[in-house]
Scaffold this motif. Structure first.
Motif, PDB file in Angstrom:
ATOM      1  N   LEU A  82       9.853   1.034 -11.764  1.00 56.99           N
ATOM      2  CA  LEU A  82      10.307   0.608 -13.080  1.00 56.99           C
ATOM      3  C   LEU A  82       9.602  -0.713 -13.352  1.00 56.99           C
ATOM      4  CD1 LEU A  82      12.277   1.425 -15.340  1.00 56.99           C
ATOM      5  CD2 LEU A  82      13.988   0.005 -14.228  1.00 56.99           C
ATOM      6  N   TRP A  83       8.785  -0.748 -14.406  1.00 52.28           N
ATOM      7  CA  TRP A  83       8.040  -1.940 -14.790  1.00 52.28           C
ATOM      8  C   TRP A  83       8.648  -2.431 -16.090  1.00 52.28           C
ATOM      9  CZ3 TRP A  83       3.305  -1.960 -18.252  1.00 52.28           C
ATOM     10  CH2 TRP A  83       2.775  -3.245 -18.349  1.00 52.28           C
ATOM     11  N   GLY A  84       9.459  -3.498 -15.995  1.00 53.38           N
ATOM     12  CA  GLY A  84      10.257  -3.897 -17.156  1.00 53.38           C
ATOM     13  C   GLY A  84      11.220  -2.759 -17.457  1.00 53.38           C
ATOM     14  N   LYS A  85      11.147  -2.226 -18.667  1.00 48.22           N
ATOM     15  CA  LYS A  85      11.985  -1.070 -19.034  1.00 48.22           C
ATOM     16  C   LYS A  85      11.232   0.250 -18.950  1.00 48.22           C
ATOM     17  CE  LYS A  85      14.996  -3.717 -22.022  1.00 48.22           C
ATOM     18  NZ  LYS A  85      15.551  -3.890 -23.354  1.00 48.22           N
ATOM     19  N   ARG A  86       9.955   0.171 -18.595  1.00 47.80           N
ATOM     20  CA  ARG A  86       9.117   1.376 -18.559  1.00 47.80           C
ATOM     21  C   ARG A  86       9.172   2.024 -17.177  1.00 47.80           C
ATOM     22  NH1 ARG A  86       2.638   1.664 -19.169  1.00 47.80           N
ATOM     23  NH2 ARG A  86       2.497   3.920 -19.127  1.00 47.80           N
ATOM     24  N   GLU A  87       9.540   3.288 -17.160  1.00 47.87           N
ATOM     25  CA  GLU A  87       9.602   4.035 -15.910  1.00 47.87           C
ATOM     26  C   GLU A  87       8.254   4.708 -15.663  1.00 47.87           C
ATOM     27  OE1 GLU A  87      12.152   7.635 -13.844  1.00 47.87           O
ATOM     28  OE2 GLU A  87      12.981   6.584 -15.570  1.00 47.87           O
ATOM     29  N   LEU A  88       7.659   4.397 -14.504  1.00 51.52           N
ATOM     30  CA  LEU A  88       6.398   5.032 -14.126  1.00 51.52           C
ATOM     31  C   LEU A  88       6.722   6.258 -13.295  1.00 51.52           C
ATOM     32  CD1 LEU A  88       4.369   1.848 -13.169  1.00 51.52           C
ATOM     33  CD2 LEU A  88       4.523   2.981 -15.381  1.00 51.52           C
ATOM     34  N   LYS A  89       5.988   7.324 -13.517  1.00 49.09           N
ATOM     35  CA  LYS A  89       6.316   8.594 -12.864  1.00 49.09           C
ATOM     36  C   LYS A  89       6.203   8.522 -11.347  1.00 49.09           C
ATOM     37  CE  LYS A  89       1.765  10.660 -13.066  1.00 49.09           C
ATOM     38  NZ  LYS A  89       1.247  11.785 -12.394  1.00 49.09           N
ATOM     39  N   TYR A  90       7.002   9.344 -10.694  1.00 46.40           N
ATOM     40  CA  TYR A  90       6.964   9.480  -9.242  1.00 46.40           C
ATOM     41  C   TYR A  90       5.546   9.861  -8.847  1.00 46.40           C
ATOM     42  CZ  TYR A  90       8.038  11.487  -4.650  1.00 46.40           C
ATOM     43  OH  TYR A  90       8.075  11.785  -3.320  1.00 46.40           O
ATOM     44  N   ASN A  91       5.035   9.241  -7.779  1.00 45.87           N
ATOM     45  CA  ASN A  91       3.676   9.525  -7.367  1.00 45.87           C
ATOM     46  C   ASN A  91       3.542   9.320  -5.868  1.00 45.87           C
ATOM     47  OD1 ASN A  91       0.584   8.812  -7.070  1.00 45.87           O
ATOM     48  ND2 ASN A  91       0.847   9.820  -9.039  1.00 45.87           N
ATOM     49  N   CYS A  92       2.858  10.241  -5.214  1.00 46.81           N
ATOM     50  CA  CYS A  92       2.540  10.109  -3.793  1.00 46.81           C
ATOM     51  C   CYS A  92       1.079   9.706  -3.680  1.00 46.81           C
ATOM     52  CB  CYS A  92       2.795  11.414  -3.049  1.00 46.81           C
ATOM     53  SG  CYS A  92       4.560  11.784  -2.884  1.00 46.81           S
ATOM     54  N   GLN A  93       0.828   8.670  -2.853  1.00 45.29           N
ATOM     55  CA  GLN A  93      -0.481   8.045  -2.819  1.00 45.29           C
ATOM     56  C   GLN A  93      -1.026   7.941  -1.407  1.00 45.29           C
ATOM     57  OE1 GLN A  93       0.305   4.301  -4.761  1.00 45.29           O
ATOM     58  NE2 GLN A  93       0.847   5.316  -6.673  1.00 45.29           N
ATOM     59  N   GLN A  94      -2.309   8.178  -1.299  1.00 44.35           N
ATOM     60  CA  GLN A  94      -3.015   7.960  -0.044  1.00 44.35           C
ATOM     61  C   GLN A  94      -3.211   6.447   0.098  1.00 44.35           C
ATOM     62  OE1 GLN A  94      -7.296   9.008   0.174  1.00 44.35           O
ATOM     63  NE2 GLN A  94      -6.539  10.596   1.566  1.00 44.35           N
ATOM     64  N   VAL A  95      -3.117   5.943   1.319  1.00 46.30           N
ATOM     65  CA  VAL A  95      -3.262   4.509   1.551  1.00 46.30           C
ATOM     66  C   VAL A  95      -4.385   4.278   2.565  1.00 46.30           C
ATOM     67  CG1 VAL A  95      -2.107   2.401   2.314  1.00 46.30           C
ATOM     68  CG2 VAL A  95      -0.793   4.174   1.139  1.00 46.30           C
ATOM     69  N   THR A  96      -5.265   3.325   2.239  1.00 47.59           N
ATOM     70  CA  THR A  96      -6.328   2.942   3.162  1.00 47.59           C
ATOM     71  C   THR A  96      -6.312   1.425   3.347  1.00 47.59           C
ATOM     72  OG1 THR A  96      -8.024   2.659   1.454  1.00 47.59           O
ATOM     73  CG2 THR A  96      -7.794   4.868   2.407  1.00 47.59           C
ATOM     74  N   PHE A  97      -6.932   0.975   4.427  1.00 48.13           N
ATOM     75  CA  PHE A  97      -7.011  -0.450   4.708  1.00 48.13           C
ATOM     76  C   PHE A  97      -8.398  -0.762   5.249  1.00 48.13           C
ATOM     77  CE2 PHE A  97      -5.984  -4.144   7.572  1.00 48.13           C
ATOM     78  CZ  PHE A  97      -5.678  -5.033   6.549  1.00 48.13           C
ATOM     79  N   ASP A  98      -9.031  -1.819   4.709  1.00 46.27           N
ATOM     80  CA  ASP A  98     -10.381  -2.175   5.145  1.00 46.27           C
ATOM     81  C   ASP A  98     -10.413  -3.454   5.979  1.00 46.27           C
ATOM     82  OD1 ASP A  98     -10.115  -4.291   3.378  1.00 46.27           O
ATOM     83  OD2 ASP A  98     -11.749  -3.667   2.058  1.00 46.27           O
ATOM     84  N   GLY A  99      -9.246  -3.907   6.418  1.00 46.04           N
ATOM     85  CA  GLY A  99      -9.170  -5.138   7.179  1.00 46.04           C
ATOM     86  C   GLY A  99      -8.756  -6.325   6.335  1.00 46.04           C
ATOM     87  N   LYS A 100      -8.933  -6.224   5.031  1.00 46.70           N
ATOM     88  CA  LYS A 100      -8.545  -7.283   4.107  1.00 46.70           C
ATOM     89  C   LYS A 100      -7.650  -6.773   2.985  1.00 46.70           C
ATOM     90  CE  LYS A 100     -12.711 -10.001   4.790  1.00 46.70           C
ATOM     91  NZ  LYS A 100     -13.898 -10.568   4.182  1.00 46.70           N
ATOM     92  N   LYS A 101      -7.976  -5.597   2.479  1.00 44.49           N
ATOM     93  CA  LYS A 101      -7.242  -5.057   1.326  1.00 44.49           C
ATOM     94  C   LYS A 101      -6.656  -3.688   1.631  1.00 44.49           C
ATOM     95  CE  LYS A 101      -9.649  -7.543  -2.263  1.00 44.49           C
ATOM     96  NZ  LYS A 101     -10.248  -7.476  -3.568  1.00 44.49           N
ATOM     97  N   LEU A 102      -5.478  -3.507   1.082  1.00 39.89           N
ATOM     98  CA  LEU A 102      -4.785  -2.227   1.154  1.00 39.89           C
ATOM     99  C   LEU A 102      -5.070  -1.516  -0.165  1.00 39.89           C
ATOM    100  CD1 LEU A 102      -2.816  -1.060   3.288  1.00 39.89           C
ATOM    101  CD2 LEU A 102      -0.958  -1.904   1.879  1.00 39.89           C
TER     102      LEU A 102
END
Length: 119
Positions: A82-102
């Motif tokens: 929920l961003w403010g009053k705006r609902e963002l849809k459910y989402n499944c996400q792949q996650v990667t890490f490069d040593g500094k950023k996710l």
């Protein structure tokens, strides 16, 4: 000519959106993910988020509060937001890490991505 240039840029963007580079490690289990993010802030321009081990997301983005829930399902970070009053849809996400950023890649690794610095 402008339409052709736009189309080429769009195709390149769509191809790159879900691409995982060789320098990135795929995060495939909850404990590895939690070891990276718990007790830290995920930051990018105008966004600061915390992800807690009890399945909560909180923070701010562009001056609005962000709240949500998350879980780890089939090797993916799945969330509602929920961003403010705006609902963002459910989402499944792949996650990667490069040593500094996710990096979170939406739509099970096939969509757009967003990278966050861990602080």
């Amino acid at each position: 000519m402008a339409i052709r240039t736009f189309s080429l840029k769009l195709i390149i963007f769509l191809f790159m959106a879900g691409h995982v580079s060789a320098s990135e490690t795929m995060i495939t289990n909850r404990s590895d993910f939690e070891n990276l993010v718990i007790e830290k802030k995920l930051k990018r321009f105008l966004i600061s988020l915390s992800v807690t081990n009890d399945g909560k997301i909180k923070g701010s983005a562009a001056g609005r509060n962000v709240t949500g829930d998350w879980d780890w399902i089939d090797g993916l970070f799945c969330r509602t937001l929920l961003w403010g009053k705006r609902e963002l849809k459910y989402n499944c996400q792949q996650v990667t890490f490069d040593g500094k950023k996710l990096r979170f890649i939406s739509d099970r690794g096939k969509g757009q991505s967003a990278s966050f610095t861990l602080r």
